[in-house]
Design an enzyme around this catalytic site. Structure first.
Site, PDB file in Angstrom:
ATOM      1  CD  GLN A   1     -11.885  91.291  98.915  1.00 30.29           C
ATOM      2  OE1 GLN A   1     -10.863  90.618  98.928  1.00 30.29           O
ATOM      3  NE2 GLN A   1     -11.857  92.572  98.608  1.00 30.29           N
TER       4      GLN A   1
ATOM      5  CE  LYS B   1      -7.335  90.538  97.400  1.00 30.27           C
ATOM      6  NZ  LYS B   1      -8.268  90.962  98.463  1.00 30.27           N
TER       7      LYS B   1
ATOM      8  CG  ASP C   1      -6.468  91.436 104.419  1.00 35.39           C
ATOM      9  OD1 ASP C   1      -5.905  91.986 103.455  1.00 35.39           O
ATOM     10  OD2 ASP C   1      -7.580  90.882 104.351  1.00 35.39           O
TER      11      ASP C   1
HETATM   12  N1  GUN Z   1     -11.303  95.166 100.452  1.00 32.16           N
HETATM   13  C1  GUN Z   1     -10.637  96.202  99.883  1.00 32.16           C
HETATM   14  N2  GUN Z   1      -9.323  96.080 100.097  1.00 32.16           N
HETATM   15  C2  GUN Z   1      -9.135  94.955 100.806  1.00 32.16           C
HETATM   16  C3  GUN Z   1      -7.979  94.296 101.335  1.00 32.16           C
HETATM   17  O1  GUN Z   1      -6.831  94.741 101.193  1.00 32.16           O
HETATM   18  N3  GUN Z   1      -8.220  93.144 101.992  1.00 32.16           N
HETATM   19  C4  GUN Z   1      -9.460  92.641 102.181  1.00 32.16           C
HETATM   20  N4  GUN Z   1      -9.584  91.522 102.862  1.00 32.16           N
HETATM   21  N5  GUN Z   1     -10.538  93.232 101.728  1.00 32.16           N
HETATM   22  C5  GUN Z   1     -10.372  94.380 101.030  1.00 32.16           C
END
Ligand code: GUN
Length: 294
Positions: free
Chosen positions: A95, A51, A118
Site C-alpha cells: 500500500q 481489498k 498494481d
Molecule cells: N494508494 C493509493 N492508491 C493505491 C493503489 O492503487 N495501490 C497501492 N498499492 N497503493 C495505493
C-alpha cells in the site's frame, strides 16, 4: 439521473470474476493476493481491509500483512522476497505511500513483475507504454477507463483532460486513453498544479478526470456544459454536522458541478469500488498467467 454508479458496475465485474475464480479453484488454482501495509495511516488501513475483504468474498486466497511503522526496509524486502517465491501468491501489493524511511522505488522493484498486480514495477510501466497486452495496468486508471466504456462514453476523438500527473493515476491513465482501440483513441491533455490557466484547459474537455488530491478543487467554472466528469479524489474533510466529525469528498465540488454534466461519478461510490474490482481482475490475470490458463 446523470450519475455513473461505480458501485453497481464494480459489482457486475466482481460477479463475472467470481465465476472465473470458481473455475480456477475447481482446477486447484485458487488466485492468491498478498497485501502489505506498513504503518497505521487510517485511510490506508481502510483500503487494505477492503481489498482483503473483497478477496474473501470472491473465494480468493488472501494474506494481509499489517506491519508496524518502524519496520525497516530490509525487513520489508525480506517479506517481498518470500512472497515472490510463494506459489500460492500470484499478486503482491504494498500500500502506498509507505513511511518516509522506506524508499518506495526500491520496494516496488523488489516485487516480481509477474506478481506486480498494481502495475507499478518499471517492467509493467514500460509494457503499458508499449501497449503490450501482458502488462499489469494500474488499478485506478483501468477502473476509470472501464467506467467510461461501461457507461458508453465515446473516448475515440474526445478531448480528455486529466488533472494530475501521478504515477498511480495521471500518467498511466493518459497512456491508456491514447492507446488504439476500445476505451482509447482520445486526445489527451495532462494538466497539473503548474499548468497555466487550469480552468480554461479543463473547459476544453469532453471528458474531465480529476486526480489531484485536493478537496473540491474543480468548481463549475472548470466544466463545460454537457461534459463527463470522473472524480478520482478521496479526501476526508472536517464536518461538524457529522457524528464522525468528518466526511469524504472528491476533487470535484459535486453540488455545483453535477448540474452541468452529462455524466459524473460520485464520491464515494464512483471510482473507488472500481479500483478494488480491477485489483481482483489483475490478480486473476496473474494466476492465469502463472498456471498458463488461457
Ligand atoms: N494508494 C493509493 N492508491 C493505491 C493503489 O492503487 N495501490 C497501492 N498499492 N497503493 C495505493
Amino acid at each position: 439521473m446523470n450519475l455513473i454508479d461505480g458501485k453497481a458496475i464494480a459489482q457486475k465485474i466482481l460477479s463475472e470474476l467470481r465465476t472465473e475464480i470458481t473455475e480456477l479453484r475447481a482446477r486447484d488454482f485458487p488466485p492468491g493476493l498478498a497485501v502489505i501495509l506498513v504503518g497505521e495511516d487510517p485511510a490506508s488501513q481502510a483500503y487494505v481491509r477492503s481489498k482483503d475483504r473483497t478477496c474473501h468474498e470472491l473465494g480468493m486466497h488472501s494474506v494481509k500483512f499489517e506491519l508496524r511503522a518502524s519496520t525497516s526496509q530490509a525487513e520489508l524486502l525480506t517479506l517481498i522476497h518470500q512472497l515472490n517465491q510463494d506459489p500460492a501468491i500470484h499478486g503482491i501489493l504494498v500500500q502506498s505511500p509507505p513511511p518516509a524511511h522506506i524508499d518506495e522505488a526500491t520496494v516496488i522493484q523488489a516485487i516480481d513483475p509477474r506478481k506486480d498486480v498494481d502495475g507499478f514495477h518499471p517492467v509493467n510501466v514500460a509494457k503499458v507504454a508499449l501497449g503490450d497486452p501482458s502488462a499489469f495496468v494500474p488499478c485506478t486508471p483501468l477502473g476509470c477507463q472501464r467506467l467510461l466504456v461501461e457507461s458508453n462514453v465515446q473516448t475515440a476523438g474526445a478531448n480528455v483532460v486529466i488533472l494530475g500527473r501521478s504515477m498511480i493515476v495521471g500518467k498511466p491513465l493518459a497512456l491508456l486513453l491514447m492507446q488504439k482501440g476500445l476505451g482509447g483513441d482520445a486526445t489527451v491533455t495532462v494538466a497539473h498544479s503548474r499548468s497555466r490557466d487550469l480552468p480554461a484547459i479543463c473547459r476544453n474537455a469532453d471528458i474531465l478526470i480529476a486526480a489531484i488530491g485536493r478537496p473540491e478543487f474543480v468548481t463549475a467554472d472548470f466544466v463545460r456544459e454537457g461534459a463527463v466528469v470522473i472524480d478520482v479524489g478521496i479526501n476526508r474533510i472536517a464536518d461538524a454536522t457529522k457524528q464522525s466529525g468528518s466526511r469524504l469528498v472528491g476533487d470535484v465540488a459535486f453540488a455545483e458541478v453535477a448540474p452541468k454534466c452529462r455524466l459524473i461519478t460520485p464520491v464515494p461510490g464512483g471510482v473507488g469500488p472500481m479500483t478494488i474490482a480491477m485489483l481482483m481482475r489483475n490478480t486473476v490475470q496473474a494466476c492465469r498467467a502463472f498456471h498458463t490458463v488461457a
